[in-house]
Write a protein that holds these residues in place. Structure first.
Motif, short mmCIF file in Angstrom:
data_model
loop_
_atom_site.label_atom_id
_atom_site.label_comp_id
_atom_site.label_asym_id
_atom_site.label_seq_id
_atom_site.Cartn_x
_atom_site.Cartn_y
_atom_site.Cartn_z
N GLU A 15 0.71 -1.16 -0.01
CA GLU A 15 0.02 0.04 0.05
C GLU A 15 0.94 1.24 0.02
O GLU A 15 2.06 1.18 0.24
CB GLU A 15 -1.10 0.07 1.24
N PRO A 16 0.16 2.36 -0.31
CA PRO A 16 1.11 3.58 -0.30
C PRO A 16 2.14 3.74 0.94
O PRO A 16 3.36 4.20 0.84
CB PRO A 16 0.04 4.78 -0.33
N ASP A 17 1.57 3.60 1.95
CA ASP A 17 2.42 3.46 3.37
C ASP A 17 3.77 2.75 3.46
O ASP A 17 4.52 3.02 4.27
CB ASP A 17 1.69 3.42 4.47
N VAL A 40 18.23 4.88 -8.57
CA VAL A 40 17.90 6.39 -8.77
C VAL A 40 16.50 6.55 -8.13
O VAL A 40 15.83 7.73 -7.95
CB VAL A 40 18.09 7.10 -10.08
N ALA A 41 15.79 5.37 -7.80
CA ALA A 41 14.56 5.30 -7.41
C ALA A 41 14.37 5.99 -5.94
O ALA A 41 15.42 6.11 -4.92
CB ALA A 41 14.03 3.93 -7.03
N THR A 42 13.37 6.87 -5.75
CA THR A 42 13.21 7.59 -4.70
C THR A 42 11.72 7.38 -4.11
O THR A 42 10.91 6.67 -4.74
CB THR A 42 13.01 9.05 -4.76
N GLU A 43 11.40 7.60 -2.94
CA GLU A 43 10.18 7.41 -2.25
C GLU A 43 9.13 7.92 -3.16
O GLU A 43 7.86 7.30 -3.46
CB GLU A 43 10.02 7.63 -0.87
N ALA A 44 9.29 9.37 -3.52
CA ALA A 44 8.42 10.03 -4.38
C ALA A 44 8.07 9.52 -5.88
O ALA A 44 6.78 9.20 -6.27
CB ALA A 44 8.79 11.40 -4.61
N ILE A 45 9.19 8.86 -6.33
CA ILE A 45 9.15 8.17 -7.92
C ILE A 45 8.30 6.77 -7.49
O ILE A 45 7.25 6.70 -8.22
CB ILE A 45 10.45 7.74 -8.36
N LEU A 46 8.42 6.29 -6.51
CA LEU A 46 7.93 4.91 -6.33
C LEU A 46 6.41 5.30 -6.11
O LEU A 46 5.58 4.36 -6.43
CB LEU A 46 8.39 4.16 -5.16
N ARG A 47 6.22 6.33 -5.21
CA ARG A 47 4.74 6.33 -5.16
C ARG A 47 3.80 6.82 -6.18
O ARG A 47 2.86 6.00 -6.30
CB ARG A 47 4.67 7.47 -3.99
N GLU A 48 4.60 7.28 -6.95
CA GLU A 48 3.87 7.77 -8.29
C GLU A 48 3.74 6.43 -9.36
O GLU A 48 2.86 6.24 -9.74
CB GLU A 48 4.44 8.82 -9.05
N SER A 49 4.83 5.74 -9.27
CA SER A 49 4.78 4.51 -10.24
C SER A 49 3.96 3.49 -9.67
O SER A 49 3.46 2.80 -10.59
CB SER A 49 6.39 4.09 -10.46
N LEU A 50 3.89 3.27 -8.58
CA LEU A 50 3.25 2.31 -7.97
C LEU A 50 1.76 2.42 -7.56
O LEU A 50 0.89 1.40 -7.53
CB LEU A 50 3.92 1.33 -6.63
N PHE A 51 1.32 3.97 -7.23
CA PHE A 51 0.10 3.93 -6.82
C PHE A 51 -0.41 5.22 -7.42
O PHE A 51 -1.61 5.60 -6.99
CB PHE A 51 0.24 4.38 -5.13
N GLY A 52 0.11 5.69 -8.41
CA GLY A 52 -0.65 7.05 -9.06
C GLY A 52 -1.38 6.72 -10.19
O GLY A 52 -2.05 5.50 -10.19
N ASP A 53 -1.78 7.53 -10.88
CA ASP A 53 -2.92 7.33 -11.91
C ASP A 53 -2.52 6.33 -12.95
O ASP A 53 -3.46 5.84 -13.33
CB ASP A 53 -3.33 8.90 -12.44
N ARG A 54 -1.18 6.27 -13.13
CA ARG A 54 -0.85 5.18 -14.06
C ARG A 54 0.04 4.31 -13.46
O ARG A 54 1.33 4.12 -13.71
CB ARG A 54 -0.28 5.86 -15.45
N LYS A 55 -0.64 3.30 -12.75
CA LYS A 55 0.24 2.18 -12.13
C LYS A 55 0.98 1.36 -13.01
O LYS A 55 0.44 0.89 -13.74
CB LYS A 55 -1.12 1.69 -11.18
N GLY A 56 2.21 1.21 -12.61
CA GLY A 56 3.14 0.51 -13.43
C GLY A 56 3.31 -0.86 -12.98
O GLY A 56 4.09 -1.64 -13.78
N ALA A 57 3.30 -1.08 -11.83
CA ALA A 57 3.67 -2.26 -11.19
C ALA A 57 2.97 -2.61 -10.24
O ALA A 57 2.38 -1.92 -9.26
CB ALA A 57 5.10 -2.41 -10.95
N GLU A 58 3.12 -3.78 -9.56
CA GLU A 58 2.58 -4.17 -8.03
C GLU A 58 3.58 -4.69 -7.35
O GLU A 58 4.51 -5.27 -7.84
CB GLU A 58 1.36 -5.33 -8.26
N VAL A 59 3.52 -4.83 -6.04
CA VAL A 59 4.66 -5.19 -5.09
C VAL A 59 3.76 -6.08 -4.08
O VAL A 59 2.65 -5.84 -3.40
CB VAL A 59 5.19 -4.26 -4.32
N ILE A 60 4.22 -7.34 -3.82
CA ILE A 60 3.74 -8.04 -2.53
C ILE A 60 5.05 -8.27 -1.66
O ILE A 60 6.17 -8.55 -1.86
CB ILE A 60 3.58 -9.49 -3.14
N LEU A 61 4.77 -8.16 -0.46
CA LEU A 61 5.54 -7.95 0.60
C LEU A 61 5.30 -9.08 1.64
O LEU A 61 4.20 -9.68 1.70
CB LEU A 61 5.31 -6.89 1.65
#
Length: 168
Positions: A15-17, A40-61
């Motif tokens: 989830e975003p958190d 070069v990934a940052t929290e901001a980049i990941l937040r946008e890429s994983l949970f933004g309007d154009r979700k690019g990937a999913e993560v399982i923890l």
């Protein structure tokens, strides 16, 4: 939480958190692969890429005794020959002290289950050719190396130059 057959091990979709945990896993994986200089990934980049309007990937923890110990980052690709989507596993990482307990196998088996549930035609990933431990692990699962294929990549200046050919 996604129940597993390993005692005290559970999985769930990020989830975003969870972005700080995901970034930490990415950095640990990069260090293991001796590629820390490429992160070069940052929290901001990941937040946008994983949970933004154009979700690019999913993560399982993965959590062992409520502590994060593994992650899998994946996205859908598409096979023109199969005419169906597939799942591409970009990264699977299990903390070194947690390896050998079946966590990686459980995570991969869940991704295979998810691929079938989503009517995907395949599950695939890359592995570094020097990582014999991972190669042996994957082959024991029934994975087959695609040795007849060569990966190509365009990045950095070459990507900019190629894109500018279209823009002109």
């Amino acid at each position: 939480m996604i129940e597993t057959k390993i005692l005290n091990f559970e999985m769930r979709f990020a989830e975003p958190d969870d972005v700080p945990v995901v970034l930490q896993f990415i950095k640990e994986l990069a260090e293991y692969e001796q590629l820390s200089h490429e992160v070069v990934a940052t929290e901001a980049i990941l937040r946008e890429s994983l949970f933004g309007d154009r979700k690019g990937a999913e993560v399982i923890l993965g959590y062992y005794q409520k502590q994060p110990v593994s992650f899998a980052l994946f996205f859908h690709n598409f096979s023109t020959f199969l005419g169906r989507a597939g799942i591409y596993l970009e990264d699977l990482y299990v903390k070194p002290e947690m390896r050998g307990r079946g966590i990686g196998r459980v995570m991969l088996s869940y991704l295979a289950y998810l691929a079938q549930e989503r009517n995907c035609g395949r599950l695939e990933w890359w592995v570094l050719d020097w990582n014999e431990t991972a190669i042996n692990f994957y082959q024991k699962l029934g994975a087959v190396p695609m040795n007849e294929w060569t990966v190509f990549r365009v990045t950095d200046r070459s990507l900019i130059d190629l894109a500018q050919e279209f823009a002109v």
